[in-house]
Design a protein around this motif. Structure first.
Motif, PDB file in Angstrom:
ATOM      1  N   LEU A  40      31.602  67.606  36.304  1.00  0.00           N
ATOM      2  CA  LEU A  40      32.074  67.231  35.143  1.00  0.00           C
ATOM      3  C   LEU A  40      33.564  66.588  34.880  1.00  0.00           C
ATOM      4  CD1 LEU A  40      31.175  66.975  31.949  1.00  0.00           C
ATOM      5  CD2 LEU A  40      32.312  69.336  31.949  1.00  0.00           C
ATOM      6  N   GLN A  41      34.458  67.228  35.629  1.00  0.00           N
ATOM      7  CA  GLN A  41      35.809  66.868  35.390  1.00  0.00           C
ATOM      8  C   GLN A  41      35.914  65.293  36.171  1.00  0.00           C
ATOM      9  OE1 GLN A  41      37.369  70.324  37.595  1.00  0.00           O
ATOM     10  NE2 GLN A  41      38.337  70.990  35.646  1.00  0.00           N
ATOM     11  N   THR A  42      35.134  65.264  37.391  1.00  0.00           N
ATOM     12  CA  THR A  42      35.027  63.815  38.005  1.00  0.00           C
ATOM     13  C   THR A  42      34.725  62.908  37.366  1.00  0.00           C
ATOM     14  OG1 THR A  42      35.214  64.936  40.163  1.00  0.00           O
ATOM     15  CG2 THR A  42      34.683  62.728  40.065  1.00  0.00           C
ATOM     16  N   LEU A  43      33.483  63.106  36.651  1.00  0.00           N
ATOM     17  CA  LEU A  43      32.734  62.123  35.759  1.00  0.00           C
ATOM     18  C   LEU A  43      33.583  61.679  34.351  1.00  0.00           C
ATOM     19  CD1 LEU A  43      29.914  60.650  35.125  1.00  0.00           C
ATOM     20  CD2 LEU A  43      29.398  62.610  33.612  1.00  0.00           C
ATOM     21  N   LEU A  44      34.291  62.710  33.932  1.00  0.00           N
ATOM     22  CA  LEU A  44      35.204  62.115  32.791  1.00  0.00           C
ATOM     23  C   LEU A  44      36.460  61.841  33.081  1.00  0.00           C
ATOM     24  CD1 LEU A  44      34.095  65.187  30.367  1.00  0.00           C
ATOM     25  CD2 LEU A  44      33.250  62.872  30.528  1.00  0.00           C
ATOM     26  N   GLY A  45      36.749  62.110  34.451  1.00  0.00           N
ATOM     27  CA  GLY A  45      38.195  61.553  34.882  1.00  0.00           C
ATOM     28  C   GLY A  45      37.866  60.065  34.985  1.00  0.00           C
ATOM     29  N   TYR A  46      36.882  59.766  35.752  1.00  0.00           N
ATOM     30  CA  TYR A  46      36.511  58.192  35.959  1.00  0.00           C
ATOM     31  C   TYR A  46      36.325  57.465  34.722  1.00  0.00           C
ATOM     32  CZ  TYR A  46      36.013  58.062  41.013  1.00  0.00           C
ATOM     33  OH  TYR A  46      36.239  58.082  42.136  1.00  0.00           O
ATOM     34  N   ALA A  47      35.648  58.299  33.587  1.00  0.00           N
ATOM     35  CA  ALA A  47      35.385  57.612  31.990  1.00  0.00           C
ATOM     36  C   ALA A  47      36.892  57.309  31.644  1.00  0.00           C
ATOM     37  CB  ALA A  47      34.792  58.599  31.391  1.00  0.00           C
ATOM     38  N   LYS A  48      37.907  58.052  31.733  1.00  0.00           N
ATOM     39  CA  LYS A  48      39.087  57.784  31.108  1.00  0.00           C
ATOM     40  C   LYS A  48      39.624  56.808  32.045  1.00  0.00           C
ATOM     41  CE  LYS A  48      41.532  61.702  29.013  1.00  0.00           C
ATOM     42  NZ  LYS A  48      42.526  62.697  29.181  1.00  0.00           N
ATOM     43  N   GLN A  49      39.680  56.540  33.298  1.00  0.00           N
ATOM     44  CA  GLN A  49      40.300  55.566  34.241  1.00  0.00           C
ATOM     45  C   GLN A  49      39.714  54.338  33.644  1.00  0.00           C
ATOM     46  OE1 GLN A  49      39.805  56.404  38.178  1.00  0.00           O
ATOM     47  NE2 GLN A  49      41.215  57.893  38.070  1.00  0.00           N
ATOM     48  N   LEU A  53      41.736  51.239  32.244  1.00  0.00           N
ATOM     49  CA  LEU A  53      41.765  49.802  32.862  1.00  0.00           C
ATOM     50  C   LEU A  53      41.245  48.758  31.899  1.00  0.00           C
ATOM     51  CD1 LEU A  53      41.933  48.467  35.719  1.00  0.00           C
ATOM     52  CD2 LEU A  53      39.466  49.060  35.978  1.00  0.00           C
ATOM     53  N   ARG A  54      40.206  49.049  31.384  1.00  0.00           N
ATOM     54  CA  ARG A  54      39.560  47.855  30.382  1.00  0.00           C
ATOM     55  C   ARG A  54      40.290  47.719  29.042  1.00  0.00           C
ATOM     56  NH1 ARG A  54      37.518  46.672  34.736  1.00  0.00           N
ATOM     57  NH2 ARG A  54      35.409  47.083  35.330  1.00  0.00           N
ATOM     58  N   ARG A  55      40.993  48.938  28.813  1.00  0.00           N
ATOM     59  CA  ARG A  55      41.725  48.936  27.274  1.00  0.00           C
ATOM     60  C   ARG A  55      40.549  49.143  26.468  1.00  0.00           C
ATOM     61  NH1 ARG A  55      46.841  44.888  28.242  1.00  0.00           N
ATOM     62  NH2 ARG A  55      47.795  46.262  29.796  1.00  0.00           N
ATOM     63  N   TRP A  56      39.520  49.897  26.483  1.00  0.00           N
ATOM     64  CA  TRP A  56      38.622  49.811  25.601  1.00  0.00           C
ATOM     65  C   TRP A  56      39.106  51.370  24.924  1.00  0.00           C
ATOM     66  CZ3 TRP A  56      33.754  48.887  29.059  1.00  0.00           C
ATOM     67  CH2 TRP A  56      33.685  47.503  29.399  1.00  0.00           C
ATOM     68  N   HIS A  57      38.362  51.770  23.908  1.00  0.00           N
ATOM     69  CA  HIS A  57      38.580  52.710  23.103  1.00  0.00           C
ATOM     70  C   HIS A  57      37.253  53.330  22.339  1.00  0.00           C
ATOM     71  CE1 HIS A  57      38.994  49.453  20.219  1.00  0.00           C
ATOM     72  NE2 HIS A  57      38.502  50.275  19.331  1.00  0.00           N
ATOM     73  N   LYS A  58      36.050  52.905  22.975  1.00  0.00           N
ATOM     74  CA  LYS A  58      34.893  53.354  22.438  1.00  0.00           C
ATOM     75  C   LYS A  58      33.988  54.040  23.686  1.00  0.00           C
ATOM     76  CE  LYS A  58      34.402  49.059  20.740  1.00  0.00           C
ATOM     77  NZ  LYS A  58      33.831  47.945  19.939  1.00  0.00           N
ATOM     78  N   VAL A  59      33.227  55.023  22.960  1.00  0.00           N
ATOM     79  CA  VAL A  59      32.273  55.567  24.112  1.00  0.00           C
ATOM     80  C   VAL A  59      31.086  56.023  23.452  1.00  0.00           C
ATOM     81  CG1 VAL A  59      33.554  57.871  23.794  1.00  0.00           C
ATOM     82  CG2 VAL A  59      32.238  57.191  25.858  1.00  0.00           C
ATOM     83  N   TYR A  80      41.214  68.502  27.795  1.00  0.00           N
ATOM     84  CA  TYR A  80      41.303  67.189  28.705  1.00  0.00           C
ATOM     85  C   TYR A  80      40.798  66.091  28.068  1.00  0.00           C
ATOM     86  CZ  TYR A  80      41.533  64.106  32.623  1.00  0.00           C
ATOM     87  OH  TYR A  80      41.700  62.744  33.345  1.00  0.00           O
ATOM     88  N   TRP A  81      39.691  65.933  28.010  1.00  0.00           N
ATOM     89  CA  TRP A  81      39.035  64.561  27.372  1.00  0.00           C
ATOM     90  C   TRP A  81      39.335  64.366  26.048  1.00  0.00           C
ATOM     91  CZ3 TRP A  81      36.950  60.277  28.786  1.00  0.00           C
ATOM     92  CH2 TRP A  81      36.085  59.719  28.003  1.00  0.00           C
ATOM     93  N   LEU A  82      39.462  65.347  25.331  1.00  0.00           N
ATOM     94  CA  LEU A  82      39.889  64.844  23.662  1.00  0.00           C
ATOM     95  C   LEU A  82      41.393  65.038  23.475  1.00  0.00           C
ATOM     96  CD1 LEU A  82      37.012  66.730  21.955  1.00  0.00           C
ATOM     97  CD2 LEU A  82      37.253  64.514  22.481  1.00  0.00           C
ATOM     98  N   SER A  83      42.256  64.921  24.677  1.00  0.00           N
ATOM     99  CA  SER A  83      43.786  64.993  24.416  1.00  0.00           C
ATOM    100  C   SER A  83      44.403  63.841  25.013  1.00  0.00           C
ATOM    101  CB  SER A  83      44.258  66.198  24.988  1.00  0.00           C
ATOM    102  OG  SER A  83      43.890  66.159  26.565  1.00  0.00           O
ATOM    103  N   MET A  84      43.629  62.672  24.924  1.00  0.00           N
ATOM    104  CA  MET A  84      44.217  61.470  25.094  1.00  0.00           C
ATOM    105  C   MET A  84      45.617  61.153  24.399  1.00  0.00           C
ATOM    106  SD  MET A  84      41.048  58.873  26.042  1.00  0.00           S
ATOM    107  CE  MET A  84      39.490  59.365  26.871  1.00  0.00           C
ATOM    108  N   PRO A  85      46.402  60.736  25.112  1.00  0.00           N
ATOM    109  CA  PRO A  85      47.696  60.533  24.167  1.00  0.00           C
ATOM    110  C   PRO A  85      47.461  59.495  23.071  1.00  0.00           C
ATOM    111  CG  PRO A  85      48.176  60.343  26.480  1.00  0.00           C
ATOM    112  CD  PRO A  85      46.574  60.441  26.182  1.00  0.00           C
ATOM    113  N   SER A  86      47.976  59.596  21.900  1.00  0.00           N
ATOM    114  CA  SER A  86      47.564  58.713  21.006  1.00  0.00           C
ATOM    115  C   SER A  86      48.516  57.394  21.070  1.00  0.00           C
ATOM    116  CB  SER A  86      48.023  59.356  19.432  1.00  0.00           C
ATOM    117  OG  SER A  86      49.145  59.730  19.356  1.00  0.00           O
TER     118      SER A  86
END
Length: 139
Positions: A40-49, A53-59, A80-86
């Motif tokens: 799960l950590q790897t999957l969501l880590g790739y999602a953040k990347q 990389l794309r400068r997207w903000h929707k999932v 982790y996932w919900l703590s993206m820096p604003s």
């Protein structure tokens, strides 16, 4: 609703990560089988990347067939996932797909309204097309 070919970016036992260039969002499609926290950590880590990389903000997070998160997974997702820096992503939107029977059992305001969890504004859906339509109206 977004059209165009979705591209599988990554896959592991926890699920798969797809990119939807038309609409500029990712899809996290969770596997129906039990998973390891590391997967799960790897999957969501790739999602953040990919988002960075794309400068997207929707999932779109497809929970419709997944085994519910364990308490340990829930804590990690929150921390982790919900703590993206604003500062990096001031607006972060998530469309959460739930099974129809789960969605039907929720109070109407929870099932149809928007909510905020840490850095993410999200809404619950029963169908991917509805989720994509909602994301398309967001800038």
């Amino acid at each position: 609703m977004a059209s165009g070919k979705q591209r599988i970016h990554f896959r592991n036992p926890a699920g798969q990560l797809l990119e939807q260039p038309v609409g500029e969002y990712i899809i996290i499609r969770y596997s129906p089988s039990p998973r390891q926290l590391a997967d799960l950590q790897t999957l969501l880590g790739y999602a953040k990347q990919v988002l960075a990389l794309r400068r997207w903000h929707k999932v779109i997070a497809d929970h419709s067939r997944m085994v519910p998160f364990t308490p340990e997974e829930s804590a990690w997702v929150t921390d982790y996932w919900l703590s993206m820096p604003s500062t990096r992503m001031p607006d972060f939107y998530g469309a959460i797909l739930l099974p129809a029977d789960v969605l039907a059992g929720l109070p109407i305001d929870q099932a149809t309204g928007e909510a905020t969890a840490r850095a993410m504004t999200y809404r619950l859906f029963g169908e991917e097309a509805e989720a994509a339509t909602w994301l398309a109206q967001l800038t």
